[in-house]
Scaffold this motif. Structure first.
Motif, short mmCIF file in Angstrom:
data_model
loop_
_atom_site.label_atom_id
_atom_site.label_comp_id
_atom_site.label_asym_id
_atom_site.label_seq_id
_atom_site.Cartn_x
_atom_site.Cartn_y
_atom_site.Cartn_z
N PRO A 1 0.94 -1.39 -0.46
CA PRO A 1 -0.14 0.13 -0.03
C PRO A 1 1.00 1.31 0.13
CG PRO A 1 0.15 -1.14 2.27
CD PRO A 1 0.47 -2.16 1.06
N HIS B 1 1.88 1.28 9.73
CA HIS B 1 -0.07 1.00 9.58
C HIS B 1 -0.32 2.87 10.76
CE1 HIS B 1 1.75 0.59 14.69
NE2 HIS B 1 0.60 0.83 14.69
N CYS C 1 -1.91 4.05 7.56
CA CYS C 1 -2.67 3.41 6.54
C CYS C 1 -3.84 2.52 6.93
CB CYS C 1 -1.48 1.96 7.01
SG CYS C 1 -2.14 -0.14 5.22
N PHE D 1 -5.68 1.15 5.73
CA PHE D 1 -6.22 -1.09 5.58
C PHE D 1 -5.37 -2.02 6.23
CE2 PHE D 1 -5.08 1.03 1.57
CZ PHE D 1 -5.78 1.66 0.96
N GLU E 1 -4.41 -3.31 10.12
CA GLU E 1 -5.60 -4.31 11.13
C GLU E 1 -4.28 -4.71 12.35
OE1 GLU E 1 -8.00 -7.36 9.65
OE2 GLU E 1 -8.38 -5.92 7.55
N CYS F 1 4.31 -6.97 2.99
CA CYS F 1 3.09 -5.97 3.58
C CYS F 1 2.12 -7.78 3.94
CB CYS F 1 2.34 -5.75 2.60
SG CYS F 1 0.31 -5.32 3.15
N GLN G 1 -3.47 -8.24 -3.10
CA GLN G 1 -4.64 -6.99 -2.80
C GLN G 1 -4.06 -5.94 -4.05
OE1 GLN G 1 -6.27 -6.94 -0.45
NE2 GLN G 1 -5.85 -9.18 0.22
N TRP H 1 -4.68 -2.11 -3.78
CA TRP H 1 -4.93 -1.13 -2.71
C TRP H 1 -5.40 0.40 -3.41
CZ3 TRP H 1 -4.25 -3.54 1.63
CH2 TRP H 1 -3.21 -4.63 0.77
N TRP I 1 -6.65 3.76 -2.40
CA TRP I 1 -6.16 4.52 -1.55
C TRP I 1 -7.30 5.39 -2.01
CZ3 TRP I 1 -2.96 6.68 2.51
CH2 TRP I 1 -2.04 5.48 2.29
#
Length: 339
Positions: free
Chosen positions: A258, A297, A300, A302, A304, A325, A334, A336, A338
């Motif tokens: 990402p 993170h 980001c 995305f 978690e 990632c 994935q 991404w 944005w």
């Protein structure tokens, strides 16, 4: 398959500033083949320039390499003495171009004096016992200026740096750095201080001369657009770690991290006309206060809980394409988005 010219393994480096310890490079590993151009990109403070200085061992005293290897042409540079580095590596096999040639050239000496000093040192180690006249070195300096495209080099070699434009000064630095003996060129933001037109000319000159001499290039820049035109492979860094690495077409055309996607979507020309460009939220964290887990993170959208707990390893997610990632690794490919 031939051995790579440069192979960096698990390079870890700290800056020790009193009670503060800053992890500037964290387990950095990559290789660079002969004649290849590897682009290194990322925001300021990601460790790009530190990496270049570590390779040529021009680090400040507060820097400490904790572990790792820097194997160049079969030799671990970290095991060589300073005398060996000066005699056999710096300015001989590995050269570096910095972003501001104004600071690299001494304003009180003529261009020929500075170039001749470099040529004398190179000749001293390459041809021991062979004594050349100053006029021979001067002619050699003129030939190098001519090779970089400076008009009327026989006259301009007698000028002082203040009589040269920024682009011409950088051409001088390229002429001093590249020779038939240079195996690796480290270019650290070599065109940052130049306007766009001159930037394109200098980058073209670097790649043309490197191809002529068979020189590999580690090109450090913020500009992914530049790397799309001149790099064979791209390495994306963040907070001292490699986040993504692979062939240029693969990284720019199909990014797997990402952060890489965010860098690309922040470029003009990537978005529909009239659509707002992406601005990545937040800032690169201070190196002495890196967050746990994935260091990206906090910025980001995305991320978690697992991203806050686990440090994602850099693994090969496709042939020749590496990513750090957790989502890409655990959940498959994935995309991404944005914005």
């Amino acid at each position: 398959m031939s051995e790579p010219l440069l192979e960096v393994s698990q390079l870890t480096l700290d800056y020790n500033l009193g009670s503060r310890k800053m992890r500037a490079l964290d387990r950095v590993s990559f290789s660079l083949d002969k004649g290849q151009v590897l682009g290194v990109a990322g925001e300021s403070g990601c460790g790009k320039s530190t990496l270049g200085l570590a390779i040529i061992r021009l680090l400040p005293k507060v820097a400490e390499i904790r572990r790792g290897e820097i194997v160049f042409d079969g030799r671990d540079l970290l095991k060589l003495s300073e005398a060996q580095m000066d005699r056999e590596i710096r300015g001989q096999k590995i050269a570096m171009i910095f972003q501001n040639p104004q600071n690299a050239l001494n304003p009180v000496f003529k261009i020929e004096t500075q170039m001749i000093d470099i040529l004398r040192v190179q000749d001293k180690y390459q041809n021991p016992g062979n004594r050349k006249r100053r006029q021979d070195f001067r002619q050699q300096a003129i030939e190098r200026l001519k090779g970089t495209g400076i008009a009327d080099p026989a006259v301009r070699v007698s000028n002082y740096p203040f009589e040269f434009s920024g682009g011409m000064k950088q051409r001088v630095m390229i002429g001093m750095a590249l020779s038939s003996g240079t195996s690796l060129l480290l270019a650290d933001e070599a065109t940052t201080a130049l306007d766009v037109t001159i930037e394109a000319q200098i980058n073209r000159l670097i790649t043309e001369l490197a191809a002529e001499y068979g020189t590999s290039i580690l090109y450090i820049t913020h500009n992914l657009g530049v790397l799309s035109e001149m790099a064979d492979r791209i390495m994306i860094m963040y907070a001292g770690r490699i986040f993504e690495m692979g062939w240029t077409k693969s990284v720019l055309g199909s990014p797997r991290h990402p952060y890489s996607t965010a860098l690309l979507e922040s470029l003009p020309g990537r978005q529909t006309r009239g659509k707002r460009l992406l601005s990545i939220p937040g800032f690169v964290p201070p190196l002495d206060r890196l967050p746990g887990g994935c260091s990206f993170h906090p910025r980001c959208p995305f991320a978690e809980e697992v991203c806050r707990q686990e440090v994602p390893p850099l693994i090969e997610v496709d042939k020749g394409h590496w990513s750090a990632c957790l989502f890409d690794q655990k959940r498959g490919r994935q995309k991404w988005k944005w914005i």
